[in-house]
Structures are given as C-alpha cells and as structure tokens.
Design a protein around this motif. Structure first.
Motif, PDB file in Angstrom:
ATOM      1  N   PRO A 223      -3.219  -4.018  52.593  1.00 20.96           N
ATOM      2  CA  PRO A 223      -2.839  -2.918  51.688  1.00 20.96           C
ATOM      3  C   PRO A 223      -1.530  -3.177  50.950  1.00 20.96           C
ATOM      4  CG  PRO A 223      -2.557  -2.260  53.986  1.00 20.96           C
ATOM      5  CD  PRO A 223      -3.293  -3.553  53.990  1.00 20.96           C
ATOM      6  N   ALA A 224      -0.597  -3.916  51.577  1.00 27.14           N
ATOM      7  CA  ALA A 224       0.674  -4.224  50.903  1.00 27.14           C
ATOM      8  C   ALA A 224       0.430  -5.104  49.679  1.00 27.14           C
ATOM      9  CB  ALA A 224       1.633  -4.909  51.876  1.00 27.14           C
ATOM     10  N   LEU A 225      -0.407  -6.116  49.814  1.00 25.19           N
ATOM     11  CA  LEU A 225      -0.712  -6.989  48.679  1.00 25.19           C
ATOM     12  C   LEU A 225      -1.394  -6.217  47.560  1.00 25.19           C
ATOM     13  CD1 LEU A 225      -2.016 -10.238  50.457  1.00 25.19           C
ATOM     14  CD2 LEU A 225       0.208  -9.882  49.362  1.00 25.19           C
TER      15      LEU A 225
ATOM     16  N   PHE B 166     -13.878  -1.180  48.186  1.00 28.28           N
ATOM     17  CA  PHE B 166     -13.027  -1.745  49.229  1.00 28.28           C
ATOM     18  C   PHE B 166     -11.945  -0.750  49.636  1.00 28.28           C
ATOM     19  CE2 PHE B 166      -9.325  -4.045  50.767  1.00 28.28           C
ATOM     20  CZ  PHE B 166      -9.890  -4.890  51.715  1.00 28.28           C
ATOM     21  N   SER B 167     -11.304  -0.112  48.648  1.00 29.50           N
ATOM     22  CA  SER B 167     -10.235   0.850  48.945  1.00 29.50           C
ATOM     23  C   SER B 167     -10.755   2.002  49.787  1.00 29.50           C
ATOM     24  CB  SER B 167      -9.632   1.390  47.638  1.00 29.50           C
ATOM     25  OG  SER B 167      -8.980   0.359  46.925  1.00 29.50           O
ATOM     26  N   LEU B 168     -11.959   2.476  49.470  1.00 28.53           N
ATOM     27  CA  LEU B 168     -12.551   3.587  50.223  1.00 28.53           C
ATOM     28  C   LEU B 168     -12.807   3.195  51.671  1.00 28.53           C
ATOM     29  CD1 LEU B 168     -13.846   6.380  50.457  1.00 28.53           C
ATOM     30  CD2 LEU B 168     -15.991   5.365  49.624  1.00 28.53           C
ATOM     31  N   TYR B 169     -13.521   2.092  51.875  1.00 31.65           N
ATOM     32  CA  TYR B 169     -13.897   1.686  53.232  1.00 31.65           C
ATOM     33  C   TYR B 169     -12.683   1.225  54.044  1.00 31.65           C
ATOM     34  CZ  TYR B 169     -18.617   1.876  51.319  1.00 31.65           C
ATOM     35  OH  TYR B 169     -19.781   2.293  50.726  1.00 31.65           O
ATOM     36  N   PHE B 170     -11.783   0.503  53.386  1.00 29.84           N
ATOM     37  CA  PHE B 170     -10.590   0.055  54.099  1.00 29.84           C
ATOM     38  C   PHE B 170      -9.716   1.260  54.454  1.00 29.84           C
ATOM     39  CE2 PHE B 170      -6.375  -1.661  54.751  1.00 29.84           C
ATOM     40  CZ  PHE B 170      -6.611  -2.866  55.398  1.00 29.84           C
ATOM     41  N   GLY B 171      -9.596   2.209  53.522  1.00 29.40           N
ATOM     42  CA  GLY B 171      -8.821   3.410  53.789  1.00 29.40           C
ATOM     43  C   GLY B 171      -9.377   4.186  54.974  1.00 29.40           C
ATOM     44  N   LEU B 172     -10.679   4.326  55.041  1.00 27.89           N
ATOM     45  CA  LEU B 172     -11.305   5.024  56.173  1.00 27.89           C
ATOM     46  C   LEU B 172     -11.066   4.263  57.471  1.00 27.89           C
ATOM     47  CD1 LEU B 172     -14.703   6.086  54.533  1.00 27.89           C
ATOM     48  CD2 LEU B 172     -12.770   7.569  55.119  1.00 27.89           C
ATOM     49  N   PHE B 173     -11.119   2.930  57.393  1.00 24.98           N
ATOM     50  CA  PHE B 173     -10.871   2.113  58.576  1.00 24.98           C
ATOM     51  C   PHE B 173      -9.432   2.278  59.063  1.00 24.98           C
ATOM     52  CE2 PHE B 173      -9.416  -1.896  60.493  1.00 24.98           C
ATOM     53  CZ  PHE B 173     -10.318  -2.008  61.540  1.00 24.98           C
TER      54      PHE B 173
ATOM     55  N   VAL C 203      -0.884   7.617  56.212  1.00 21.36           N
ATOM     56  CA  VAL C 203      -0.498   7.805  54.811  1.00 21.36           C
ATOM     57  C   VAL C 203      -1.165   6.756  53.917  1.00 21.36           C
ATOM     58  CG1 VAL C 203       1.428   7.748  53.182  1.00 21.36           C
ATOM     59  CG2 VAL C 203       1.699   8.903  55.382  1.00 21.36           C
ATOM     60  N   VAL C 204      -1.125   5.489  54.366  1.00 19.64           N
ATOM     61  CA  VAL C 204      -1.742   4.400  53.601  1.00 19.64           C
ATOM     62  C   VAL C 204      -3.243   4.622  53.451  1.00 19.64           C
ATOM     63  CG1 VAL C 204      -2.321   1.943  53.647  1.00 19.64           C
ATOM     64  CG2 VAL C 204      -0.004   2.675  54.189  1.00 19.64           C
ATOM     65  N   GLY C 205      -3.893   5.005  54.544  1.00 19.36           N
ATOM     66  CA  GLY C 205      -5.331   5.227  54.527  1.00 19.36           C
ATOM     67  C   GLY C 205      -5.733   6.343  53.581  1.00 19.36           C
ATOM     68  N   ILE C 206      -5.019   7.471  53.651  1.00 15.74           N
ATOM     69  CA  ILE C 206      -5.322   8.608  52.780  1.00 15.74           C
ATOM     70  C   ILE C 206      -5.101   8.214  51.314  1.00 15.74           C
ATOM     71  CG2 ILE C 206      -4.553  10.917  52.110  1.00 15.74           C
ATOM     72  CD1 ILE C 206      -3.967  11.440  55.072  1.00 15.74           C
ATOM     73  N   ARG C 207      -4.003   7.462  51.070  1.00 14.72           N
ATOM     74  CA  ARG C 207      -3.720   7.040  49.695  1.00 14.72           C
ATOM     75  C   ARG C 207      -4.825   6.144  49.150  1.00 14.72           C
ATOM     76  NH1 ARG C 207      -1.919   2.525  47.449  1.00 14.72           N
ATOM     77  NH2 ARG C 207      -0.802   2.617  45.462  1.00 14.72           N
ATOM     78  N   MET C 208      -5.321   5.210  49.939  1.00 16.17           N
ATOM     79  CA  MET C 208      -6.368   4.294  49.472  1.00 16.17           C
ATOM     80  C   MET C 208      -7.675   5.017  49.232  1.00 16.17           C
ATOM     81  SD  MET C 208      -5.664   0.761  51.598  1.00 16.17           S
ATOM     82  CE  MET C 208      -6.622  -0.219  50.431  1.00 16.17           C
ATOM     83  N   VAL C 209      -8.015   5.972  50.093  1.00 14.15           N
ATOM     84  CA  VAL C 209      -9.232   6.759  49.902  1.00 14.15           C
ATOM     85  C   VAL C 209      -9.104   7.597  48.624  1.00 14.15           C
ATOM     86  CG1 VAL C 209     -10.626   8.664  50.814  1.00 14.15           C
ATOM     87  CG2 VAL C 209      -9.827   6.842  52.352  1.00 14.15           C
ATOM     88  N   TYR C 210      -7.930   8.203  48.417  1.00 17.37           N
ATOM     89  CA  TYR C 210      -7.702   9.019  47.227  1.00 17.37           C
ATOM     90  C   TYR C 210      -7.838   8.181  45.956  1.00 17.37           C
ATOM     91  CZ  TYR C 210      -5.151  11.731  43.714  1.00 17.37           C
ATOM     92  OH  TYR C 210      -4.798  12.385  42.569  1.00 17.37           O
ATOM     93  N   GLU C 211      -7.223   6.979  45.968  1.00 25.54           N
ATOM     94  CA  GLU C 211      -7.294   6.115  44.779  1.00 25.54           C
ATOM     95  C   GLU C 211      -8.720   5.672  44.487  1.00 25.54           C
ATOM     96  OE1 GLU C 211      -4.623   2.854  45.130  1.00 25.54           O
ATOM     97  OE2 GLU C 211      -2.872   4.004  44.497  1.00 25.54           O
ATOM     98  N   SER C 212      -9.502   5.446  45.543  1.00 27.44           N
ATOM     99  CA  SER C 212     -10.893   5.010  45.333  1.00 27.44           C
ATOM    100  C   SER C 212     -11.733   6.124  44.719  1.00 27.44           C
ATOM    101  CB  SER C 212     -11.501   4.576  46.672  1.00 27.44           C
ATOM    102  OG  SER C 212     -11.723   5.680  47.528  1.00 27.44           O
ATOM    103  N   ILE C 213     -11.352   7.379  45.004  1.00 33.15           N
ATOM    104  CA  ILE C 213     -12.117   8.520  44.495  1.00 33.15           C
ATOM    105  C   ILE C 213     -11.737   8.849  43.056  1.00 33.15           C
ATOM    106  CG2 ILE C 213     -12.542  11.000  44.787  1.00 33.15           C
ATOM    107  CD1 ILE C 213     -12.209  10.600  47.781  1.00 33.15           C
ATOM    108  N   VAL C 214     -10.428   8.863  42.767  1.00 33.25           N
ATOM    109  CA  VAL C 214      -9.963   9.234  41.418  1.00 33.25           C
ATOM    110  C   VAL C 214     -10.005   8.056  40.456  1.00 33.25           C
ATOM    111  CG1 VAL C 214      -8.491  11.052  42.335  1.00 33.25           C
ATOM    112  CG2 VAL C 214      -7.521   8.777  41.944  1.00 33.25           C
ATOM    113  N   GLY C 215     -10.168   6.827  41.041  1.00 36.34           N
ATOM    114  CA  GLY C 215     -10.241   5.640  40.196  1.00 36.34           C
ATOM    115  C   GLY C 215      -8.883   5.209  39.688  1.00 36.34           C
TER     116      GLY C 215
END
Length: 273
Positions: free
Chosen positions: A30-32, A106-113, A261-273
């Motif tokens: 996620p940092a990269l 990837f952002s969605l699934y990784f965020g959920l993980f 926080v990282v997980g929620i952010r990645m899931v949010y970004e995957s949804i809003v694009g």
C-alpha cells in the motif's frame, strides 16, 4: 528524497513484518501504491509491480528475520518446511491470479484483506488454543521462563492452511503471517514466539517461489527493490530483536489502527475511482 522514502518504507515493512510475523508486504504494497502519484520514480507502479517487488523484498525480510530467530532458538524448522509444502504451490497460484486484477479491483480486495488483518490482530491476544488430546505430529518447547509448551497439528490440515496463506501471499504480495500466526496459535497451540519465528521461515521460503513467478511475468521493479531491500533487512533485524526483548502489544495496537485506516482508504478509493 525518493530513495530515502524507499529506505524508510523498507525499514517499516521489515520492522513490523518481523516483529509480529506479518512478513512486511502489508506495509510495503500500500505504501508503494499510495506514493505512486507523488514521485516520478513510482509513476509506473501497477498493482502487479507493487506485489512482485514486495515479494522480492520479502525474501530478504524473511531471511534476515529467520537468521535472527535462529539465534534465539525459536524456529521450528520441521514445521516451517511442512508449511512451505503448502504455501509454495499456493504462492504460484496467487501470482498467476494477480495478473487479472486492475487497480480498482486490487485496491478493493487488498483493502478488505487489510481490514481483515486488522480485525485478526485486534483479537489475536485473546486467542486461546483449541485443546486436543492427541496430534499426529507433536512438538515441545521450553521458554526462557522455563514454561513448557506442547503443541501439534495434523499434516494435511497444516498443508491446506499454508496453501491458502501462500495464495494470499502471491496474490497480494504479503507474507501471509497475518493469517498464519493466529492460526498456528489457535489451531495448533504454538507458543507465540515460535509461531512468529516459524512464520518468518515460511515467508522466506514461499517468497522465493512467488518472486520467481512474478519475475518471469515481468512484475519486479529492480531499481525500487535496490533501495527497499537495505531498509527491510535492517528493519527485520530490529523487529526480531524487539520481539525477543519486549512484549509487542503496544506496537500491535498501533499497527492494527494503521491497517484499519489504510484498508478503509483503499476500499473507498476503489469504489469512488
């Protein structure tokens, strides 16, 4: 500045990964992806490149950690190699599945993980071993306080579990310890320090297999790895040293908040694009 950042990312991944047995990829990947929009050298980062590069770095985190834990005699070699019999093939499958993920997927699934990992860490300290009368494979460990631990497992169960862990490792570029360590403690009654040390041995071995696959697919950025590895090596040494000296409850508490926080952010970004 970019190269200093990469060294710090590697340091953080190695430190956290070695300290609690996560592997480190859950920090590096996620940092990269997060900094890809801010630095030119990271502009071409795709989920596949982040995962492939992370897995290459995990080889050095796993090796550095394992060498340190060997000195403290907390590595269960036989169990580690048995788990690798499952995690190795799982890593291959995960690496090939990774090819089909776009950025949003990837952002969605990784965020959920990552959120799942945070929840697991939240309850890890409360996990109690499931007691069984007999195990096909039984081990005994004596801690520094002379406390004796008896733990064990069924080989088939261990290999299947390790396969699932390896699959996530190859798919997301994480070590898989976030799933393996709690499972080893709860299902197999591993002593926590032995679970972390043995998990890092498995991370080292399975990352080699997964990395070879990602290298063949062209998913490794060698320049990034060049700067990530030194930090990761030092971080892994520090993490294993801290693990042997102090209880890591405070670090784990901080880590699970960051991951949430990282997980929620990645899931949010995957949804809003």
């Amino acid at each position: 500045m970019t190269y200093v950042l990469l060294l710090l990312i590697g340091l953080g991944g190695g430190l956290i990964g070695s300290l609690v047995g996560l592997g480190g990829g859950i920090i590096i990947v996620p940092a990269l992806l997060f900094f890809s929009g801010y630095f030119a050298i990271l502009n071409d980062i795709t989920p596949q490149t982040a995962v492939g590069t992370s897995l290459l770095v995990l080889i050095f985190i796993g090796l550095s950690s394992t060498l340190s834990y060997m000195k403290h005699k907390t590595v269960d070699y036989k169990s580690g190699f048995l788990f690798f019999a499952g995690s190795g093939p799982g890593g291959l499958v995960g690496a090939f599945l990774n090819r089909n993920l776009n950025v949003d997927g990837f952002s969605l699934y990784f965020g959920l993980f990552v959120i799942l990992t945070s929840i697991i860490l939240m309850f890890q300290s409360r996990i109690k071993p499931i007691k069984k009368e007999t195990y096909p494979i039984t081990r005994t460990f004596e801690g520094k306080d002379k406390t004796k631990w008896v733990y064990g497992y069924h080989p088939a169960t261990a290999i299947i579990l390790a396969f699932v862990v390896g699959l996530f490792s190859g798919l997301f570029g994480v070590g898989g310890g976030s799933l393996m360590v709690p499972a080893m403690i709860m299902l197999f009654a591993f002593p926590p320090h032995v679970a972390v040390a043995t998990s890092m041995l498995m991370v080292f071995l399975s990352s080699i297999i997964s990395s070879i696959t990602h290298i063949s697919l062209g998913n490794v950025d060698w320049l990034l790895a060049l700067f990530l590895v030194p930090g990761a090596w030092i971080g892994a040494k520090l993490g294993s040293f801290i693990n042997s000296k102090v209880k890591s409850k405070t670090v784990v508490s901080l880590l699970r908040i960051i991951l949430l926080v990282v997980g929620i952010r990645m899931v949010y970004e995957s949804i809003v694009g």
